[in-house]
Design an enzyme around this catalytic site. Structure first.
Site, PDB file in Angstrom:
ATOM      1  N   ALA A  24       0.810  -1.228   0.000  1.00 11.05           N
ATOM      2  CA  ALA A  24       0.000   0.000   0.000  1.00 11.05           C
ATOM      3  C   ALA A  24       0.835   1.266   0.000  1.00 11.05           C
ATOM      4  O   ALA A  24       0.299   2.360  -0.135  1.00 11.05           O
ATOM      5  CB  ALA A  24      -0.922  -0.004   1.210  1.00 11.05           C
ATOM      6  N   ARG A  29      10.144   7.628  -3.150  1.00 11.31           N
ATOM      7  CA  ARG A  29      11.501   7.738  -3.686  1.00 11.31           C
ATOM      8  C   ARG A  29      11.595   7.286  -5.155  1.00 11.31           C
ATOM      9  O   ARG A  29      12.593   7.505  -5.808  1.00 11.31           O
ATOM     10  CB  ARG A  29      12.467   6.923  -2.799  1.00 11.31           C
ATOM     11  CG  ARG A  29      12.677   7.541  -1.427  1.00 11.31           C
ATOM     12  CD  ARG A  29      13.240   6.552  -0.417  1.00 11.31           C
ATOM     13  NE  ARG A  29      12.206   5.661   0.134  1.00 11.31           N
ATOM     14  CZ  ARG A  29      12.442   4.732   1.073  1.00 11.31           C
ATOM     15  NH1 ARG A  29      13.658   4.554   1.541  1.00 11.31           N
ATOM     16  NH2 ARG A  29      11.454   3.972   1.515  1.00 11.31           N
ATOM     17  N   LYS A  36       4.569   2.023  -6.734  1.00 16.66           N
ATOM     18  CA  LYS A  36       5.886   1.383  -6.749  1.00 16.66           C
ATOM     19  C   LYS A  36       5.812  -0.116  -7.035  1.00 16.66           C
ATOM     20  O   LYS A  36       6.562  -0.628  -7.878  1.00 16.66           O
ATOM     21  CB  LYS A  36       6.593   1.619  -5.411  1.00 16.66           C
ATOM     22  CG  LYS A  36       7.903   0.874  -5.291  1.00 16.66           C
ATOM     23  CD  LYS A  36       8.670   1.253  -4.053  1.00 16.66           C
ATOM     24  CE  LYS A  36       8.167   0.526  -2.838  1.00 16.66           C
ATOM     25  NZ  LYS A  36       9.047   0.778  -1.666  1.00 16.66           N
ATOM     26  N   GLY A  94       2.035   3.371   7.968  1.00 21.06           N
ATOM     27  CA  GLY A  94       3.191   2.552   8.320  1.00 21.06           C
ATOM     28  C   GLY A  94       2.939   1.065   8.113  1.00 21.06           C
ATOM     29  O   GLY A  94       1.801   0.627   7.923  1.00 21.06           O
ATOM     30  N   THR A  95       4.030   0.303   8.149  1.00 20.56           N
ATOM     31  CA  THR A  95       3.933  -1.132   7.838  1.00 20.56           C
ATOM     32  C   THR A  95       3.146  -1.901   8.897  1.00 20.56           C
ATOM     33  O   THR A  95       2.435  -2.864   8.574  1.00 20.56           O
ATOM     34  CB  THR A  95       5.334  -1.746   7.675  1.00 20.56           C
ATOM     35  OG1 THR A  95       6.152  -1.346   8.788  1.00 20.56           O
ATOM     36  CG2 THR A  95       6.004  -1.287   6.397  1.00 20.56           C
ATOM     37  N   GLY A 160      16.334  -0.823   7.728  1.00 15.92           N
ATOM     38  CA  GLY A 160      16.259  -1.001   9.176  1.00 15.92           C
ATOM     39  C   GLY A 160      17.428  -1.882   9.612  1.00 15.92           C
ATOM     40  O   GLY A 160      17.733  -2.875   8.957  1.00 15.92           O
ATOM     41  N   ASN A 199      17.320  -5.581   8.111  1.00 16.16           N
ATOM     42  CA  ASN A 199      16.050  -6.298   8.083  1.00 16.16           C
ATOM     43  C   ASN A 199      15.558  -6.331   6.635  1.00 16.16           C
ATOM     44  O   ASN A 199      15.362  -5.297   6.014  1.00 16.16           O
ATOM     45  CB  ASN A 199      15.065  -5.544   8.985  1.00 16.16           C
ATOM     46  CG  ASN A 199      13.633  -5.984   8.775  1.00 16.16           C
ATOM     47  OD1 ASN A 199      13.367  -7.162   8.528  1.00 16.16           O
ATOM     48  ND2 ASN A 199      12.703  -5.046   8.880  1.00 16.16           N
ATOM     49  N   ASN A 257      13.275   0.808  -3.540  1.00 13.86           N
ATOM     50  CA  ASN A 257      12.720   2.103  -3.147  1.00 13.86           C
ATOM     51  C   ASN A 257      12.983   3.169  -4.190  1.00 13.86           C
ATOM     52  O   ASN A 257      12.305   4.186  -4.219  1.00 13.86           O
ATOM     53  CB  ASN A 257      13.320   2.550  -1.818  1.00 13.86           C
ATOM     54  CG  ASN A 257      13.038   1.540  -0.714  1.00 13.86           C
ATOM     55  OD1 ASN A 257      11.911   1.094  -0.548  1.00 13.86           O
ATOM     56  ND2 ASN A 257      14.069   1.149   0.006  1.00 13.86           N
ATOM     57  N   ASN A 416      -6.749  -1.769 -47.359  1.00  9.83           N
ATOM     58  CA  ASN A 416      -7.795  -2.285 -46.479  1.00  9.83           C
ATOM     59  C   ASN A 416      -8.618  -1.177 -45.841  1.00  9.83           C
ATOM     60  O   ASN A 416      -9.578  -1.459 -45.150  1.00  9.83           O
ATOM     61  CB  ASN A 416      -7.170  -3.164 -45.390  1.00  9.83           C
ATOM     62  CG  ASN A 416      -6.182  -2.412 -44.533  1.00  9.83           C
ATOM     63  OD1 ASN A 416      -5.551  -1.450 -44.993  1.00  9.83           O
ATOM     64  ND2 ASN A 416      -6.041  -2.825 -43.303  1.00  9.83           N
TER      65      ASN A 416
END
Ligand code: UD1
Ligand code: CA
Length: 524
Positions: A24, A29, A36, A94-95, A160, A199, A257, A416
């Site tokens: 979402a 960036r 994205k 946020g995630t 992260g 991460n 990103n 044609n």
């Protein structure tokens, strides 16, 4: 808000596993009007790589969280035939918040509640199924609340960071070096930024633990977002085990990103695709310049020359040769077909033993039958060229059905289009069409007909007829020689340029009365 789509269990799925894909985000960036996760990598929207893995693993269903340009993402995911439920995240907070939106997808039947969730970022298309299975196995073996995938990078900026317990902080019962928390790049201290273990954004989380933990998240951080990553620290604080699997191939952890990372992912996937086809028995004269989309299939002993591009869902048969500079998109090409240099083929079918090129343009809806030949500068559209027929030079063939054994002469054009509508041309078997013929559609040519060079065909022609429409030829013996001597005699006698031009003109004018063709050739 969620919309349920039947949840599907494939034969290779893992019992009790639910999958949540986060797709979402804004993707700021990327600096793009396109979401994205819809940017293609090797011809396929990046989120579909992740959806594929999810579909193969999930027994209790897959939820894709969409938001930014959600309708497009939903369309791409559902259009790919994936069995997923779509959950909407109306604001991108946020995630952690994203994953929470998927809760209702799994809230239905308590008997079918996932015992654990696999959570995937929609922007890591290089991840492989094998790695995810390994992560799941580790989670089981260690009885963890959270198991995450990490990678040690040379340059960890933007990601992260995974902070582990140092030896001097050793706590009774906790494994040495255990993961303690994840700190986002924007929240990290100078020291923490030096940590190179990142991460990846792939997690397995205990089914009982996940949603209660997400409800406790707060957005007190540099970005004011609900971070999914905070559940790691929460598990540690509750005395629950957190385990981590380190990637051996760090490419798999690439999160996209920016366009630079998109290009990097493209490079890696293209290399993987090429290696797969080389292993399968395809020859590439110059693998690095051979461009193959992820859904293309190629038969063995096929040879690809440098700078060949195979796109979309193209299927290429066995022992086929594709020469340099050709681009083939969504086509079905048979066995032992030869495609010479610089052909552009789209949404067309070419049967066994046919021969194309150089410089052939097949637009959608063409079918070139067995052993037919299409050559230099021939454009075709919605046309069938019958078995063994030939159109070798400089032609336009559109909306035509051409039989077997037909010769299409150089410069033949199917007319044609009358400015409003398109019309069909039908040509029977064994027809011979001479050079520079126009076929004014709609028109039907019976089998065995011969059409003389330079003919404009405006009416249907019965089988085995000869058709001829030409202005009768005029030949004047000695005329050209007389004209040349007339002209050279006058120019030699008059040196001033302007005057000479005038003289020549008047002399031409006098000739013109008898023969207008001279005036025309003079103007060129
Ligand atoms: C995230 C991780 C970071 C990790 C990195 C790996 C968090 C807080 N951080 O950071 O630790 O190193 O991925 O690539 O999770 N998304 C939503 N809704 C939102 C925000 C994001 O669905 O409100 C989706 C995005 O579409 C994307 C994924 O979540 O697919 C990751 O979001 P992104 O903003 O790229 O996170 P990163 O900053 O890269
Ligand atoms: Ca990311």
């Amino acid at each position: 808000m969620t919309h349920s789509v039947p949840l599907n269990a494939s034969q290779f799925s893992l019992p009790g596993l639910g999958v949540i894909i986060m797709a979402a985000g804004l993707g700021k960036r990327m600096k793009s009007a396109v979401a994205k996760v819809l940017h293609p990598v090797a011809g396929r929207p990046m989120v579909l790589y992740i959806v594929d893995i999810a579909n193969r693993l999930a027994e209790q269903g897959v939820a894709v969280v969409v938001g930014h340009q959600g309708a497009d993402v939903r369309k791409a995911v559902e259009g790919a035939g994936a069995h997923v439920a779509v959950a909407e995240q109306t604001r991108q907070l946020g995630t952690g918040h994203a994953v929470l939106q998927a809760r209702s997808v799994f809230a239905g039947d308590p008997q079918r509640k996932p015992s654990r969730y696999l959570i995937l970022n929609g922007d890591t298309p290089l991840l492989t199924e094998a790695t995810v299975r390994e992560l799941l196995a580790m989670h089981e073996a260690q009885g963890a609340a959270v198991t995450l995938l990490t990678a040690v990078l040379e340059d960890a900026s933007g990601y992260g960071r995974v902070l582990r317990r140092r030896r001097d902080e050793w706590i009774q019962g906790a494994a040495d070096n255990a993961v303690q928390t994840i700190v986002e790049d924007k929240d990290a201290s100078e020291d923490e930024r030096h940590v190179r273990e990142i991460n990846v954004g792939t997690y397995v989380v205990d089914g009982e633990f996940l949603f209660p933990a997400l409800e406790k998240l707060n957005p007190r951080n540099a970005q004011g977002e609900y971070y999914l990553t905070d559940i790691v620290q929460m598990a540690v604080q509750q005395g629950r085990a957190v385990s981590a699997l380190r990637l051996r191939d760090i490419d798999e952890g690439l999160g996209i990103n920016s366009r630079v990372q998109l290009a990097e992912a493209e490079r890696v996937i293209r290399r993987r695709i090429r290696e797969r086809w080389l292993e399968a028995g395809v020859t590439m004269r110059d693998p690095a310049s051979t461009w193959i989309d992820v859904e293309v299939t190629i038969g063995c002993d096929t040879v690809l020359y440098p700078n060949v591009t195979l796109e979309g869902r193209t299927v290429i048969g066995e022992e086929t040769v594709v020469h340099s500079g050709s681009r083939i998109t969504d086509c079905i090409i048979g066995n032992r077909v030869e495609i010479l240099d610089h052909c552009i083929l789209r949404e067309s079918q070419v049967e066994e033993g046919a021969h194309l090129g150089p410089f052939v343009h097949l637009r959608p809806g063409v079918r070139v039958r067995r052993k037919a030949k299409v050559g230099n500068f021939v454009e075709m559209k919605k046309t069938e060229l019958g078995e063994g027929s030939k159109a070798n030079h400089l032609s336009y063939l559109g909306d035509a059905k051409i039989g077997a054994g037909v010769n299409i002469g150089a410069g033949t054009i199917t007319c044609n289009y009358d400015g409003w509508n398109k019309f069909q041309t039908v040509i029977g078997d064994q027809v011979f069409i001479g050079s520079d013929v126009q076929l004014i559609a709609p028109v039907t040519i019976g089998s065995g007909v011969i059409i003389a060079a330079g003919t404009t065909v405006t009416q249907d022609v019965p089988a085995d007829a000869l058709v001829l429409s030409r202005i009768p030829q005029v030949t004047r013996e000695g005329w050209a020689a007389r004209r040349r001597s007339l002209q050279s005699g006058e120019t030699a006698a008059s040196p001033p340029l302007e005057k000479s031009a005038k003289t020549v003109k008047s002399s031409t004018d006098s000739v013109k009365k008898k023969q207008p063709a001279v005036q025309r050739s003079k103007r060129r």
